[in-house]
Design an enzyme around this catalytic site. Structure first.
Site, PDB file in Angstrom:
ATOM      1  N   ARG A 144       0.843  -1.188   0.000  1.00 54.84           N
ATOM      2  CA  ARG A 144       0.000   0.000   0.000  1.00 54.84           C
ATOM      3  C   ARG A 144       0.881   1.242   0.000  1.00 54.84           C
ATOM      4  O   ARG A 144       1.916   1.300   0.673  1.00 54.84           O
ATOM      5  CB  ARG A 144      -0.941   0.019   1.214  1.00 54.84           C
ATOM      6  CG  ARG A 144      -2.154  -0.901   1.067  1.00 54.84           C
ATOM      7  CD  ARG A 144      -3.082  -0.410  -0.047  1.00 54.84           C
ATOM      8  NE  ARG A 144      -4.292  -1.227  -0.201  1.00 54.84           N
ATOM      9  CZ  ARG A 144      -4.427  -2.222  -1.058  1.00 54.84           C
ATOM     10  NH1 ARG A 144      -3.398  -2.565  -1.823  1.00 54.84           N
ATOM     11  NH2 ARG A 144      -5.563  -2.884  -1.163  1.00 54.84           N
ATOM     12  N   GLU A 177      -4.303   7.535  -5.490  1.00 55.04           N
ATOM     13  CA  GLU A 177      -4.412   6.846  -6.778  1.00 55.04           C
ATOM     14  C   GLU A 177      -5.687   7.262  -7.500  1.00 55.04           C
ATOM     15  O   GLU A 177      -6.741   7.368  -6.865  1.00 55.04           O
ATOM     16  CB  GLU A 177      -4.407   5.330  -6.568  1.00 55.04           C
ATOM     17  CG  GLU A 177      -3.094   4.806  -5.975  1.00 55.04           C
ATOM     18  CD  GLU A 177      -3.067   3.293  -5.824  1.00 55.04           C
ATOM     19  OE1 GLU A 177      -4.089   2.640  -6.133  1.00 55.04           O
ATOM     20  OE2 GLU A 177      -2.042   2.755  -5.406  1.00 55.04           O
ATOM     21  N   HIS A 184      -0.709   0.427 -10.201  1.00 51.19           N
ATOM     22  CA  HIS A 184      -1.416  -0.504  -9.317  1.00 51.19           C
ATOM     23  C   HIS A 184      -1.943  -1.687 -10.129  1.00 51.19           C
ATOM     24  O   HIS A 184      -3.132  -2.014 -10.120  1.00 51.19           O
ATOM     25  CB  HIS A 184      -2.571   0.195  -8.583  1.00 51.19           C
ATOM     26  CG  HIS A 184      -2.976  -0.540  -7.336  1.00 51.19           C
ATOM     27  ND1 HIS A 184      -3.504   0.103  -6.234  1.00 51.19           N
ATOM     28  CD2 HIS A 184      -2.932  -1.855  -7.003  1.00 51.19           C
ATOM     29  CE1 HIS A 184      -3.778  -0.786  -5.282  1.00 51.19           C
ATOM     30  NE2 HIS A 184      -3.437  -1.982  -5.728  1.00 51.19           N
TER      31      HIS A 184
END
Length: 312
Positions: free
Chosen positions: A232, A261, A280
């Site tokens: 994370r 994000e 991601h």
């Protein structure tokens, strides 16, 4: 008893007797006739919709997330007594493979050769006599890799790395031997980090891990070390990382996750030296989620401990 299952990906499972399988659109409100559901399966729910589900679903017995990190579910405002389960085992192989790809890209500097290709340039620093031109973290074989956050993903990754000749050390809350690899606690990091060629974070995003990858961590790494984050983004002190990259006190970083994000266009990370970014994309493809859903339904009905319970 109803279980709400998202339609955003194909999910196949056989509900136990007495359980009604109700499919729902993650972008739309839960229909009133299904707001008595006892189980919610969550995957790719938009944040705005996720924030409304606690009020729409007052009778939940538990929430089955399909993601590896459930920080978004913990932040959504569900009742404190409702267990939140993570997608344990669903992302082990995809994330481990992506992490291996980042480590290989860092060791072989594929980021630099890609940029050179775009310039139609033969990148001479990576051709010819590598023994003279490059030292430090240049291959997986013989590399000392430290993995902070030693769960299922780390176990798979450690297997890949060991097969390629790396020396793997795990870091977790309790020390011991896991899957044939030594695991130490964070108290041992001052001893471990100076001998680390690549530090991999697979830490979850919790209050306890916020900015835990700090100036002290980067300062303890040798100048040739790389940092890789597939856990994370919140676990990293971005200012400290930028300082380390700009000063050259670490060799580089490869990040798949970020505090915000998508990464904002004005983020200084875009222009940071020796930084590999992926959007991601390490996970995003849960493997056989129906098996986990079915098993936890069985356990719930039998009064057994549920798999993958997480905490904020």
């Amino acid at each position: 008893m109803k279980i709400l299952v998202p339609t955003v990906i194909p999910i196949e499972f056989t509900p136990p007797e007495g359980v009604e399988d109700v499919r729902y659109d993650v972008r739309e409100p839960i229909p009133p006739e299904h707001r008595d559901a006892a189980v919610l399966v969550s995957w790719l729910n938009p944040p705005a919709r996720l924030a409304t589900l606690a009020a729409e679903l007052p009778n939940l017995a538990y929430i089955q997330g399909l993601m590896a990190g459930t920080d978004s579910l913990h932040a959504a405002g569900f009742a404190p007594g409702v267990p939140i389960l993570g997608g344990v085992g669903l992302h082990d192989v995809p994330v481990a493979e992506h992490t291996l790809a980042l480590l290989l890209a860092a060791a072989r500097r594929l980021d630099q050769t890609t940029l050179a290709q775009q310039r139609s340039e033969w990148f001479r620093p990576l051709s010819g006599n590598q023994t003279v031109k490059r030292t430090g973290f240049t291959q997986i074989s013989g590399a000392r890799v430290t993995i902070w956050g030693f769960g299922g993903i780390a176990a798979v990754l450690a297997g890949y790395l060991s097969a390629m000749g790396a020396q793997v050390t795990g870091v977790a809350r309790s020390a011991g031997d896991r899957h044939g690899h030594p695991v130490v606690t964070p108290d041992d990091l001052p001893r471990i980090l100076p001998a680390t060629d690549a530090l991999v974070s697979i830490l979850p995003g919790t209050a306890a891990t916020d900015s835990i990858i700090s100036r002290e961590v980067f300062g303890a790494l040798p100048a040739h070390a790389w940092f890789v984050n597939v856990g994370r983004g919140s676990v990293v002190d971005d200012d400290a990382l930028l300082e380390a990259l700009r000063a050259g006190t670490i060799a580089g970083a490869a990040l798949d996750v970020f505090r915000t994000e998508p990464l904002p266009a004005d983020s200084p990370l875009w222009a940071a030296p020796n930084l590999i970014l992926t959007p991601h994309s390490a996970g995003g493809r849960p493997q056989h989620p129906g098996r986990l859903i079915e098993e936890n339904l069985r356990r719930h009905l039998a009064g057994e401990e549920l798999l993958g319970r997480t905490h904020p």
